[in-house]
Write an enzyme that holds these catalytic residues in place. Structure first.
Site, PDB file in Angstrom:
ATOM      1  N   GLU A  31      32.119  -4.776   1.111  1.00  0.00           N
ATOM      2  CA  GLU A  31      31.382  -3.557   1.477  1.00  0.00           C
ATOM      3  C   GLU A  31      31.202  -3.439   2.987  1.00  0.00           C
ATOM      4  OE1 GLU A  31      30.102  -4.512  -2.727  1.00  0.00           O
ATOM      5  OE2 GLU A  31      30.399  -5.634  -0.876  1.00  0.00           O
ATOM      6  N   HIS A  69       2.781   4.144   1.085  1.00  0.00           N
ATOM      7  CA  HIS A  69       2.918   4.811   2.371  1.00  0.00           C
ATOM      8  C   HIS A  69       4.384   5.055   2.686  1.00  0.00           C
ATOM      9  CE1 HIS A  69       3.849   0.658   3.543  1.00  0.00           C
ATOM     10  NE2 HIS A  69       4.365   1.138   4.671  1.00  0.00           N
ATOM     11  N   HIS A  96       0.871  -1.163   0.000  1.00  0.00           N
ATOM     12  CA  HIS A  96       0.000   0.000   0.000  1.00  0.00           C
ATOM     13  C   HIS A  96       0.915   1.223   0.000  1.00  0.00           C
ATOM     14  CE1 HIS A  96      -3.998   1.836   0.824  1.00  0.00           C
ATOM     15  NE2 HIS A  96      -3.244   2.812   1.305  1.00  0.00           N
TER      16      HIS A  96
END
Length: 359
Positions: A324, A169, A167
């Protein structure tokens, strides 16, 4: 002994300096030629229902704490049901040794729905709908900034970036302390301003606008670049052209053009691999709080970071592991190559083109 020949950034490994974090990144573009036999991701789910009563972010849905969402039609802001920060906190007490220090952490965590429909994302929204999001961001920045030292707006888009609810958001976490990223950027920008008399990112934006080799998209008030020091494959930096400290300082025109450039950038992201492109993004602006002296913030420049993980396709991502984690960041294509690919993509969303072709 140095090797002879002409340096080509797309062929020869090199390190680049990130002045915003006082760090270096290793660029090894020739690694894109290696075969990939690593993990393949599942492409993002495309068939998302517009309304799902079991989705706690939908209008009218019941959330984990038992509250029922209103039948909202635009943005909807509410307190996170599982907050990482709360307004009250017990003090840890004095440390018995300098290697074992702790402080209390106070704050609030909120969730902000962008739209009532679950099957739309920012690039598929109208400019008016995106502008409403920008206005709400600015409003919340003011409200929480009156209380807390740092207000972090961030969006995790896609399951690949840990988004558990399909959704549209974002989240907003406010804290009584400067988080590590904010503290690092505060220090580097302050030092640059003291040494050169200018805001680092204002100067950087002017340089990128003139050089254009890492420019992705621009308008009269904003520009988006793949930063010279980018770590993620298609990482971008969104910058205002003028000196602006915080979201709430933007003019009406700058908010309109921000909505426009966000839509254009995110459409290009989706068009890159013709999927709903995953990323984590967030706004960084000057610190806030009731005891802040504004003159102490002039070194800051408002900006947004976009960190998308995909590298070669919809199923091959960049992993920040090994070297990394233990040495320094490394990337597999140059920022200039990434910017050119994004820059050359169309600004019509691929789903709209597909729908028109199907008619």
């Amino acid at each position: 002994m140095e090797s002879a020949g002409t340096f080509h950034p797309s062929e020869h490994q090199h390190i680049r300096y990130n002045p915003l974090r006082d760090e270096w990144v290793l660029v090894s573009a020739h690694r894109m030629k290696r075969p990939w036999q690593g993990q393949l991701e599942k492409p993002p789910e495309e068939d998302i229902p517009r309304y799902d009563p079991s989705n706690p972010l939908c209008p009218g849905a019941r959330r984990a704490n038992g509250e029922v969402n209103p039948a909202y039609e635009s943005t909807f802001l509410f307190d996170n049901d599982f907050p990482a920060l709360q307004p009250d906190a017990v003090e840890p007490g004095p440390s018995q040794h300098p290697l074992f220090r702790a402080k209390s952490a106070r704050g609030v965590c909120k969730v902000m729905c962008f739209h009532p429909w679950s099957d739309v994302t920012l690039p598929l929204m109208s400019l008016a709908e995106i502008r409403a999001i920008v206005d709400k961001w600015a409003e919340v920045m003011v409200d929480l900034g009156n209380i807390y030292q740092w207000v972090q707006i961030f969006e995790n888009k896609g399951a690949m970036m840990g988004c558990s609810n399909p959704h549209p958001h974002c989240q907003i976490w406010a804290s009584n302390f400067l988080p590590n990223e904010a503290k690092a950027e505060d220090g580097t920008q302050r030092q640059h301003c003291l040494q050169h008399g200018t805001s680092m990112l204002v100067e950087y934006g002017q340089q990128e606008a003139a050089r254009r080799e890492r420019l992705v998209v621009e308008n009269e008030n904003w520009l988006v670049v793949v930063p010279y020091w980018a770590v993620w494959p298609f990482q971008t930096l969104l910058l205002p052209r003028r000196h602006v400290l915080r979201l709430q300082d933007l003019t009406d025109q700058e908010r309109d053009t921000l909505a426009s450039i966000m839509k254009r950038l995110l459409t290009k992201y989706d068009n890159l691999f013709e999927i709903s492109f995953p990323y984590s993004m967030g706004w960084h602006g000057a610190p806030t709080g009731p005891h802040l002296r504004e003159e102490d913030c002039s070194h800051w420049q408002l900006h947004a970071h976009y960190y998308p993980p995909l590298l070669r396709s919809a199923t091959v991502r960049k992993f920040l592991v090994g070297y990394e984690m233990l040495a320094q960041a490394q990337r597999d294509l140059t920022p200039e190559q990434a910017a050119e690919r994004l820059r050359n993509l169309p600004e019509e969303h691929y789903t709209l083109k597909q729908a028109r072709s199907a008619q």
